[in-house]
Design a protein around this motif. Structure first.
Motif, short mmCIF file in Angstrom:
data_model
loop_
_atom_site.label_atom_id
_atom_site.label_comp_id
_atom_site.label_asym_id
_atom_site.label_seq_id
_atom_site.Cartn_x
_atom_site.Cartn_y
_atom_site.Cartn_z
N GLU A 5 0.79 -1.23 0.00
CA GLU A 5 0.00 0.00 0.00
C GLU A 5 0.83 1.28 0.00
OE1 GLU A 5 -1.49 0.83 4.43
OE2 GLU A 5 -2.18 -1.10 3.64
N GLU A 6 2.05 1.25 0.50
CA GLU A 6 2.88 2.46 0.52
C GLU A 6 3.82 2.59 -0.68
OE1 GLU A 6 4.76 3.52 4.25
OE2 GLU A 6 3.27 2.33 5.33
N THR A 7 3.77 1.61 -1.59
CA THR A 7 4.60 1.68 -2.78
C THR A 7 4.12 2.84 -3.65
OG1 THR A 7 4.95 -0.72 -2.71
CG2 THR A 7 5.46 0.40 -4.79
N GLN A 8 5.02 3.74 -3.95
CA GLN A 8 4.67 4.97 -4.66
C GLN A 8 4.36 4.69 -6.14
OE1 GLN A 8 7.46 4.23 -3.02
NE2 GLN A 8 8.16 5.94 -1.77
N ARG A 9 3.15 5.05 -6.55
CA ARG A 9 2.72 4.84 -7.94
C ARG A 9 3.56 5.67 -8.91
NH1 ARG A 9 1.47 0.34 -6.86
NH2 ARG A 9 -0.06 0.11 -5.22
N ALA A 10 3.95 6.88 -8.52
CA ALA A 10 4.76 7.72 -9.42
C ALA A 10 6.09 7.03 -9.73
CB ALA A 10 4.99 9.09 -8.81
N ALA A 11 6.71 6.42 -8.73
CA ALA A 11 7.98 5.72 -8.96
C ALA A 11 7.76 4.51 -9.87
CB ALA A 11 8.58 5.27 -7.63
N LEU A 12 6.64 3.82 -9.70
CA LEU A 12 6.33 2.68 -10.55
C LEU A 12 6.10 3.12 -12.00
CD1 LEU A 12 3.95 0.59 -8.26
CD2 LEU A 12 6.36 0.12 -8.81
N GLU A 13 5.47 4.28 -12.18
CA GLU A 13 5.25 4.80 -13.53
C GLU A 13 6.57 5.18 -14.19
OE1 GLU A 13 2.32 7.93 -13.17
OE2 GLU A 13 0.84 6.52 -12.37
N THR A 14 7.47 5.78 -13.43
CA THR A 14 8.80 6.13 -13.95
C THR A 14 9.54 4.86 -14.37
OG1 THR A 14 8.93 8.11 -12.58
CG2 THR A 14 11.03 7.20 -13.36
N LEU A 15 9.49 3.85 -13.53
CA LEU A 15 10.13 2.57 -13.81
C LEU A 15 9.52 1.91 -15.05
CD1 LEU A 15 12.09 0.31 -12.93
CD2 LEU A 15 10.32 -0.49 -11.37
N SER A 16 8.21 1.91 -15.12
CA SER A 16 7.50 1.30 -16.24
C SER A 16 7.87 1.96 -17.57
CB SER A 16 5.99 1.37 -16.01
OG SER A 16 5.31 0.81 -17.09
N LEU A 17 7.92 3.28 -17.58
CA LEU A 17 8.28 4.01 -18.80
C LEU A 17 9.70 3.66 -19.25
CD1 LEU A 17 7.49 6.06 -20.97
CD2 LEU A 17 8.33 7.86 -19.43
N ALA A 18 10.62 3.63 -18.31
CA ALA A 18 12.01 3.28 -18.65
C ALA A 18 12.09 1.85 -19.19
CB ALA A 18 12.90 3.44 -17.42
N LEU A 19 11.35 0.92 -18.59
CA LEU A 19 11.35 -0.46 -19.08
C LEU A 19 10.82 -0.52 -20.51
CD1 LEU A 19 10.07 -2.35 -15.91
CD2 LEU A 19 12.38 -2.41 -16.86
N GLN A 20 9.73 0.20 -20.77
CA GLN A 20 9.16 0.22 -22.12
C GLN A 20 10.16 0.78 -23.14
OE1 GLN A 20 5.45 2.39 -21.95
NE2 GLN A 20 4.70 1.12 -20.29
N GLN A 21 10.92 1.78 -22.71
CA GLN A 21 11.89 2.42 -23.60
C GLN A 21 13.25 1.72 -23.60
OE1 GLN A 21 11.86 6.47 -22.13
NE2 GLN A 21 9.95 6.95 -23.18
N LYS A 22 13.36 0.67 -22.78
CA LYS A 22 14.59 -0.12 -22.66
C LYS A 22 15.80 0.76 -22.36
CE LYS A 22 13.01 -4.02 -25.37
NZ LYS A 22 12.39 -4.65 -24.25
N ARG A 23 15.63 1.66 -21.38
CA ARG A 23 16.72 2.55 -20.98
C ARG A 23 16.96 2.40 -19.47
NH1 ARG A 23 14.59 6.81 -18.31
NH2 ARG A 23 12.43 7.34 -18.76
N PRO A 24 18.17 2.68 -19.02
CA PRO A 24 18.48 2.60 -17.59
C PRO A 24 17.69 3.63 -16.80
CG PRO A 24 20.48 2.76 -18.91
CD PRO A 24 19.34 3.03 -19.83
N VAL A 25 17.41 3.30 -15.54
CA VAL A 25 16.68 4.21 -14.66
C VAL A 25 17.07 3.94 -13.22
CG1 VAL A 25 14.65 2.71 -14.41
CG2 VAL A 25 14.39 5.18 -14.15
N ASN A 26 17.04 4.98 -12.40
CA ASN A 26 17.23 4.87 -10.96
C ASN A 26 15.95 5.37 -10.30
OD1 ASN A 26 20.07 4.06 -10.83
ND2 ASN A 26 20.45 6.07 -11.68
N VAL A 27 15.38 4.59 -9.40
CA VAL A 27 14.21 5.01 -8.65
C VAL A 27 14.33 4.50 -7.22
CG1 VAL A 27 12.60 5.11 -10.61
CG2 VAL A 27 12.83 2.99 -9.34
#
Length: 113
Positions: free
Chosen positions: A63-85
């Motif tokens: 319940e405390e997992t931040q949706r904004a961080a998940l969206e940032t992660l998801s976008l990076a995965l879709q774009q196949k680029r590195p990301v830090n969150v």
């Protein structure tokens, strides 16, 4: 005369065992199923590889997992680029922890590390 080397390439499991940092490898295509974890990851999260193999990292969300961080992660995965969150994840016993993720494609592009 040249020296003959007895070096060989390391397997994925051998490579991941060389670090005490928690590491996980997932497929590079949705839904990004887990294909390998190391001992440090098991110790950090409480899940054995057998418990999470073939599942997604959503097993760590709560319940405390931040949706904004998940969206940032998801976008990076879709774009196949590195990301830090950084986000709140949950251990197997339900204890929340701050997880600092660095996600990047593995050379060759077939997996995320």
């Amino acid at each position: 005369q040249g020296m003959v080397s007895d070096r060989r390439s390391l397997t994925l499991a051998e490579s991941l065992s060389l670090t005490d940092e928690a590491r996980i490898v997932c497929e590079s295509a949705p839904p990004y199923r887990i294909i390998h974890t190391n001992v440090a990851w098991k110790e950090a999260c409480g899940f054995s590889f057998i418990e999470v193999a073939g599942k997604t990292c959503s097993v760590l969300q709560g319940e405390e997992t931040q949706r904004a961080a998940l969206e940032t992660l998801s976008l990076a995965l879709q774009q196949k680029r590195p990301v830090n969150v950084k986000l709140i994840n949950y251990r197997k016993d339900g204890t929340p922890f701050l997880n600092s993720l660095h996600v990047a494609p593995v050379k060759g592009g077939s997996h995320f590390y």
